[in-house]
Design an enzyme around this catalytic site. Structure first.
Site, mmCIF file in Angstrom:
data_model
loop_
_atom_site.group_PDB
_atom_site.id
_atom_site.type_symbol
_atom_site.label_atom_id
_atom_site.label_comp_id
_atom_site.label_asym_id
_atom_site.label_seq_id
_atom_site.Cartn_x
_atom_site.Cartn_y
_atom_site.Cartn_z
ATOM 1 N N ASP A 28 -44.579 30.631 -45.932
ATOM 2 C CA ASP A 28 -44.932 29.239 -45.562
ATOM 3 C C ASP A 28 -44.989 28.250 -46.724
ATOM 4 O O ASP A 28 -45.892 27.402 -46.776
ATOM 5 C CB ASP A 28 -46.280 29.226 -44.818
ATOM 6 C CG ASP A 28 -46.273 30.064 -43.549
ATOM 7 O OD1 ASP A 28 -45.220 30.619 -43.219
ATOM 8 O OD2 ASP A 28 -47.333 30.157 -42.899
ATOM 9 N N LYS A 133 -42.602 31.362 -37.351
ATOM 10 C CA LYS A 133 -43.742 32.071 -36.749
ATOM 11 C C LYS A 133 -44.764 31.086 -36.174
ATOM 12 O O LYS A 133 -45.125 30.118 -36.833
ATOM 13 C CB LYS A 133 -44.393 32.985 -37.789
ATOM 14 C CG LYS A 133 -45.016 32.266 -38.970
ATOM 15 C CD LYS A 133 -45.542 33.285 -39.966
ATOM 16 C CE LYS A 133 -46.297 32.672 -41.117
ATOM 17 N NZ LYS A 133 -47.447 31.833 -40.779
ATOM 18 N N CYS A 166 -52.503 32.652 -44.061
ATOM 19 C CA CYS A 166 -51.261 33.286 -43.593
ATOM 20 C C CYS A 166 -50.815 34.465 -44.457
ATOM 21 O O CYS A 166 -50.231 35.428 -43.942
ATOM 22 C CB CYS A 166 -50.162 32.246 -43.486
ATOM 23 S SG CYS A 166 -50.495 31.075 -42.151
HETATM 24 N N1 TIU Z 1 -49.672 29.111 -43.864
HETATM 25 C C1 TIU Z 1 -50.993 29.027 -43.696
HETATM 26 O O1 TIU Z 1 -51.766 29.621 -44.441
HETATM 27 N N2 TIU Z 1 -51.448 28.188 -42.691
HETATM 28 C C2 TIU Z 1 -52.645 27.512 -42.721
HETATM 29 O O2 TIU Z 1 -52.984 26.774 -41.796
HETATM 30 N N3 TIU Z 1 -53.416 27.680 -43.849
HETATM 31 C C3 TIU Z 1 -54.575 27.024 -44.151
HETATM 32 O O3 TIU Z 1 -55.192 27.386 -45.141
HETATM 33 N N4 TIU Z 1 -54.976 25.998 -43.392
#
Ligand code: TIU
Length: 226
Positions: A28, A133, A166
């Site tokens: 991500d 995802k 994530c």
């Molecule tokens: N990719 C991921 O970690 N999504 C989140 O929403 N992370 C946060 O820390 N908000």
């Protein structure tokens, strides 16, 4: 290459990398988590922390590419009709911009929108797997498990954001599925430094209960022998 094992200096003990079964998974690294006006900022976070790891993520990706080993990218995103977005996720935290709302970088965390894209410096190249995802974990509701099995991958090096959300969720999913997981410390970040430190500590506690952690330099040193 089959059969070779390379010891990578790691915590809580050496990671026995098998290059023929090893892949990098970059979680991500999207504009929505790293730039003002995106999802991370809408939750009230200081997103400048995220961009600081880009050079380390980049050199880790390059090390895998140079060694001829797979690089897998993930993106947290949803369908334009929001059919894969549970209301509980959309409404959680009462963000100033909810997933699907129109923001300065397009619709937040929606497939194909400018803000949902991976940062240009870390963009996938032709032939690399990109997993879209809907959850925090990359195995939930995706083809990731099948793609790894088809390729005989049993070990995953993790980079990306955020460490305790994530990245850690995906590491735990992978660990329960039998993968050996190694987190690259300088190539992951959280909006909360104390959460990054805690996630690293809990992952490698109890004899690598979730997995290993290592410095990017030590991983690259190992890959140079792959
Ligand atoms: N990719 C991921 O970690 N999504 C989140 O929403 N992370 C946060 O820390 N908000």
């Amino acid at each position: 290459m089959t059969g070779i094992t390379i010891d990578i200096t790691a915590e809580p003990f050496v990671f026995p990398a098998r290059p023929a079964e090893l892949a990098l998974i970059v979680i991500d690294m999207q504009r929505d988590f790293a730039e003002p006006g995106g999802f991370g900022a809408s939750l009230g976070n200081d997103v400048s922390r995220i961009t600081k790891i880009v050079p380390d993520v980049k050199r880790l990706i390059q090390g895998f590419r140079d060694a001829g080993l797979p690089v897998i990218h993930t993106m947290e995103c949803h369908r334009p009709d929001l059919s894969d977005l549970p209301p509980a996720k959309r409404n959680r935290g009462n963000p100033s911009l909810k997933i699907g709302d129109l923001g300065p970088m397009g619709r937040v965390l929606i497939t194909g929108e400018p803000g949902t894209a991976i940062l240009p410096e870390l963009a996938p190249i032709a032939g690399e797997i990109v997993i879209e995802k809907p959850g925090k974990g990359a195995f939930y509701a995706t083809e990731l498990g099948d793609l790894l099995k088809e390729r005989g991958i049993t070990q995953l090096v993790f980079a990306g954001v955020t460490t305790e959300v994530c990245v850690q969720t995906t590491m735990r999913e992978a660990n329960d599925r039998g993968y050996e997981c190694l987190l690259a410390e300088e190539a992951t970040e959280s909006y909360f430094p104390e959460f990054k430190a805690a996630a690293i500590a809990m992952i490698r506690a109890q004899g690598a209960i979730v997995g290993w952690t290592a410095h990017v330099d030590d991983i690259l040193e190992g890959l140079a022998h792959a």
